[in-house]
Design an enzyme around this catalytic site. Sequence first.
Site, mmCIF file in Angstrom:
data_model
loop_
_atom_site.group_PDB
_atom_site.id
_atom_site.type_symbol
_atom_site.label_atom_id
_atom_site.label_comp_id
_atom_site.label_asym_id
_atom_site.label_seq_id
_atom_site.Cartn_x
_atom_site.Cartn_y
_atom_site.Cartn_z
ATOM 1 N N GLY A 97 0.787 -1.223 0.000
ATOM 2 C CA GLY A 97 0.000 0.000 0.000
ATOM 3 C C GLY A 97 0.819 1.272 0.000
ATOM 4 O O GLY A 97 0.274 2.365 0.128
ATOM 5 N N ASP A 269 -27.075 4.842 17.728
ATOM 6 C CA ASP A 269 -27.604 5.140 16.395
ATOM 7 C C ASP A 269 -28.607 4.072 15.978
ATOM 8 O O ASP A 269 -28.679 3.682 14.816
ATOM 9 C CB ASP A 269 -26.459 5.213 15.377
ATOM 10 C CG ASP A 269 -26.885 5.889 14.076
ATOM 11 O OD1 ASP A 269 -27.858 6.676 14.104
ATOM 12 O OD2 ASP A 269 -26.267 5.622 13.031
#
Length: 452
Positions: A97, A269
């Site tokens: 990466g 939530d």
Amino acid sequence: MESKPARMKTLLKQSSLAPDDGENQEVDIDPRVNLMYLANEGDLDAIKELLSSGIDVNFRDIDDRTALHVSACQGKTQVVELLLSRGANVEARDRWGSTPLADAIHYQNHDVIKLLEKHGAKLLVAPMHVKNVREVPEYEIDPKELDFTNSVELTKGTYRVASWRGTQVAVKKLAEEVTNDDDKVRAFIDELALLQKIRHPNVVQFLGAVTQSSPMMIVTEYLPKGDLCAYMKERGQLKPLKAVRFALDIARGLNYLHEIKPEAIIHRDLEPANILRDDSGHLKVADFGVSKLLKVTSRVKENRPVTCQETSCRYVAPEVFGNEEYDTTVDVFSFALILQEMIEGRPPFSAQQESEVPKAYAAKDRPPFTAPTKNYAYGLKELIKECWSEKPANRPTFKKIIPRLESICDTLSQRDRWKARPLGCFQNLEAMWKKDRSSKGSHGRSSRPKNR
């Protein structure tokens, strides 16, 4: 151009994100990767001639490294400039990466850093990267194993469907453009930390994550039947027994989260879009992007006021929107609204704009009960009212809610069985009468029971 030997050995600096096996790495060179060797040596004329012969400037070796990576590591500013002028990909990533900019920063090649940034390079190194391969987490997934071919976006947030080792999974990506946003990175890391703790049949299962490269990703089980929100839009008002059974699934999942020791988890939530259906028809609580851990203190507080752009404010407790301290009882408040919605067949205060709903809750208003009384089994309406109490301390815990729901569920099940029994008995009697009459013939004495 004077050709190099078909095979030779040299020392190339390694990727800044590669496992820490030493600064230098001995590699084999052959004609196909001659460009990499020339970039390492800084041979401008030879590179120009090689590129002019048709060699791809973005050729990648077995580690997905490009000549730009190599020249950035070595601090060959002129080579970097030449490669960029010939179309080198400034954001190319190797197998770990790492980008050319990340490598230049790692080796402190400041002139190369300035040049790459001038050409639009941005640092996108994973914040959770470890330098020693032994420190890589056990849950780490190789991003190459995630196949996003024909991937579709799921209902909630940044989750997408992908294939992982032959199995469909849900993948949540941390967008690359927010990698340097400390708040969003911290929220991502917090969610990952929470998911690792969770193991329950009524909570979505965590499978692994990508943390050693960008973009970082969280991988969870994929439930193709969708969420409760979509289900209710399709079905509308649910039968009382179905609603109570669904409520039990939600309550059990949340009770598990609240009872985790020593650090309870507040979902914060909870809404129908964050509750998923599995293949067996049961529900699982999902999406812990804004969840909180209760550690030393028993209450938490948001760093800033919550807005309706960040969450569905039809289900959020008034103390959250008031930017007050809160605890696990905010999930109980949301649960009450979801339970009522399943019975009523419409979201809380559905006739009002969503941004107006928090004001109604703050004014102690609650969604009206409009469904027929028979839809609310004995004790169910009272339970809902207790759960959305204005005073959080008056709201029952899920540990107390579950046995009450189980009792209501048993009552509804018995009622449904009682309703079905007379019809079944009548049908059996009719069948016996017809069989008996047939065996005696048309002049036989009827054995049909008389009405009494």
